[in-house]
Enzyme design. Structure first.
Site, mmCIF file in Angstrom:
data_model
loop_
_atom_site.group_PDB
_atom_site.id
_atom_site.type_symbol
_atom_site.label_atom_id
_atom_site.label_comp_id
_atom_site.label_asym_id
_atom_site.label_seq_id
_atom_site.Cartn_x
_atom_site.Cartn_y
_atom_site.Cartn_z
ATOM 1 N N MET A 11 -12.154 -5.553 5.107
ATOM 2 C CA MET A 11 -11.221 -4.705 5.075
ATOM 3 C C MET A 11 -10.722 -4.939 7.011
ATOM 4 O O MET A 11 -12.012 -4.969 7.692
ATOM 5 C CB MET A 11 -11.530 -3.191 5.870
ATOM 6 C CG MET A 11 -11.797 -2.815 4.519
ATOM 7 S SD MET A 11 -10.392 -2.251 3.786
ATOM 8 C CE MET A 11 -9.532 -1.029 5.488
ATOM 9 N N MET A 31 -9.005 7.978 -1.683
ATOM 10 C CA MET A 31 -9.969 8.134 -0.777
ATOM 11 C C MET A 31 -10.338 9.748 -1.444
ATOM 12 O O MET A 31 -9.350 10.641 -1.844
ATOM 13 C CB MET A 31 -8.990 8.889 0.802
ATOM 14 C CG MET A 31 -8.546 7.100 0.815
ATOM 15 S SD MET A 31 -8.371 7.459 2.678
ATOM 16 C CE MET A 31 -7.263 5.359 2.822
ATOM 17 N N ASP A 70 -4.589 3.685 -2.611
ATOM 18 C CA ASP A 70 -6.012 3.357 -1.691
ATOM 19 C C ASP A 70 -6.190 4.904 -1.883
ATOM 20 O O ASP A 70 -5.437 5.802 -1.781
ATOM 21 C CB ASP A 70 -5.499 3.686 -0.172
ATOM 22 C CG ASP A 70 -5.107 2.493 0.108
ATOM 23 O OD1 ASP A 70 -6.034 1.499 0.411
ATOM 24 O OD2 ASP A 70 -3.419 2.164 0.209
ATOM 25 N N HIS A 121 -8.132 0.364 -5.097
ATOM 26 C CA HIS A 121 -9.029 0.051 -3.389
ATOM 27 C C HIS A 121 -9.000 1.805 -3.925
ATOM 28 O O HIS A 121 -9.119 2.312 -3.420
ATOM 29 C CB HIS A 121 -8.063 -0.245 -2.738
ATOM 30 C CG HIS A 121 -9.756 -0.105 -1.295
ATOM 31 N ND1 HIS A 121 -8.587 -0.870 -0.241
ATOM 32 C CD2 HIS A 121 -10.018 -0.100 -1.100
ATOM 33 C CE1 HIS A 121 -9.061 -0.611 1.149
ATOM 34 N NE2 HIS A 121 -11.004 -0.350 0.359
ATOM 35 N N SER A 139 1.125 -1.602 -0.079
ATOM 36 C CA SER A 139 0.247 0.076 0.388
ATOM 37 C C SER A 139 0.443 1.051 0.247
ATOM 38 O O SER A 139 1.346 1.293 0.873
ATOM 39 C CB SER A 139 -1.072 0.060 1.224
ATOM 40 O OG SER A 139 -1.157 1.278 1.415
HETATM 41 C C1 DX5 Z 1 -6.671 2.195 4.913
HETATM 42 C C2 DX5 Z 1 -6.512 1.190 3.786
HETATM 43 C C3 DX5 Z 1 -4.889 0.511 3.971
HETATM 44 C C4 DX5 Z 1 -4.063 0.795 4.846
HETATM 45 C C5 DX5 Z 1 -2.861 -0.058 4.879
HETATM 46 O O1 DX5 Z 1 -7.496 2.662 4.602
HETATM 47 O O2 DX5 Z 1 -7.226 0.724 2.774
HETATM 48 O O3 DX5 Z 1 -4.933 -0.053 2.556
HETATM 49 O O4 DX5 Z 1 -2.706 1.501 3.711
HETATM 50 O O5 DX5 Z 1 -2.399 0.401 5.642
HETATM 51 P P1 DX5 Z 1 -1.215 -0.117 7.464
HETATM 52 O O6 DX5 Z 1 -0.301 -1.278 6.771
HETATM 53 O O7 DX5 Z 1 -0.808 0.787 7.815
HETATM 54 O O8 DX5 Z 1 -2.947 -1.076 8.140
HETATM 55 ZN ZN ZN Z 2 -6.234 0.110 1.217
#
Ligand code: DX5
Ligand code: ZN
Length: 220
Positions: free
Chosen positions: A141, A38, A36, A67, A9
């Site tokens: 998730m 958002m 990711d 994602h 990620s």
């Molecule tokens: C959170 C994201 C994840 C995030 C995970 O909303 O979808 O992909 O980057 O990060 P870690 O591995 O630090 O939990």
């Molecule tokens: Zn993610």
């Protein structure tokens, strides 16, 4: 069980040096790059969009695992496919109806991409069941979406177990199970033991002192 796929990620990567970050992934055995997206609505954080994916993708040949944590996936799914997503995963909670979910899956497939559906920690795993035959991937998730570095949700392994059982009973063999959030040296073996095919890792991987050894640890 096949080999574990590691999806890095970029949320925890150095955005100012994205070319070297993705190259580091490519050179050290990471399988997929996890983007990711958002929008500040579906989640309160805002990250990046089309241009970032399109441009950073030029610097690697790994699978582009996008994602989208955005409010209106129906409106944007095709555009993310055109920008270079190989797999596009959207959220169950962001959709208006089951019918709309099937439409988005169809749109993604028509663009020649693979389709993934994700659920938040509070959403029951059974909500995914009607779509499994049409999906290439489901993303569980294991943190509330929005930020990296949060602790792993202890209920996530049971959700994966229930999903795996359902998939075995219904002979669904081609849908990958991915898990996202709080993956580290302790939680990765738990996720693998319950049947996850793909591990998404952000902060644990990018903040590691020894990147290569951490890739190996997570994939082993
Ligand atoms: C959170 C994201 C994840 C995030 C995970 O909303 O979808 O992909 O980057 O990060 P870690 O591995 O630090 O939990
Ligand atoms: Zn993610």
């Amino acid at each position: 069980m096949g080999k574990t796929i590691l999806s890095a990620s970029l949320l925890s990567a150095d955005f100012a040096n994205i070319e070297s970050e993705v190259k580091k992934c490519e050179e050290n055995g990471v399988d997929w790059i996890h983007y990711d997206v958002m929008d500040g609505h579906f989640v309160d954080n805002i990250t990046f969009g089309f241009a970032f994916i399109e441009q950073s993708k030029k610097h690697h040949n790994l699978v582009c695992d996008v994602h989208i944590m955005i409010d209106n996936p129906f409106l944007y799914a095709r555009r993310f496919c055109r920008m270079g997503a190989d797999i596009l995963t959207f959220h169950y909670e962001a959709c208006k109806s089951d019918k709309q979910i099937f439409q988005i899956i169809d749109d993604i497939h028509q663009c020649g991409c693979k389709a993934g559906l994700s659920i938040n920690p509070k959403t029951p795993v059974s909500k995914l069941f009607p779509f499994l035959h049409s999906l290439d991937l489901v993303l569980i998730m294991s943190v509330e979406p929005g930020y990296g570095g949060q602790p792993f949700d202890e209920n996530a392994p049971d959700k994966v177990k229930a999903l795996k059982e359902y998939m075995n009973e219904h002979e669904i063999k081609n849908t990958l199970i991915s898990i996202d959030g709080g993956i580290n040296g302790k939680t990765a073996p738990i996720a693998k033991a319950v049947g996850c095919d793909v591990l998404v890792s952000g902060s644990y991987l990018f903040k590691a002192e020894d990147f290569k050894a951490t890739v190996e640890q997570l994939k082993k």
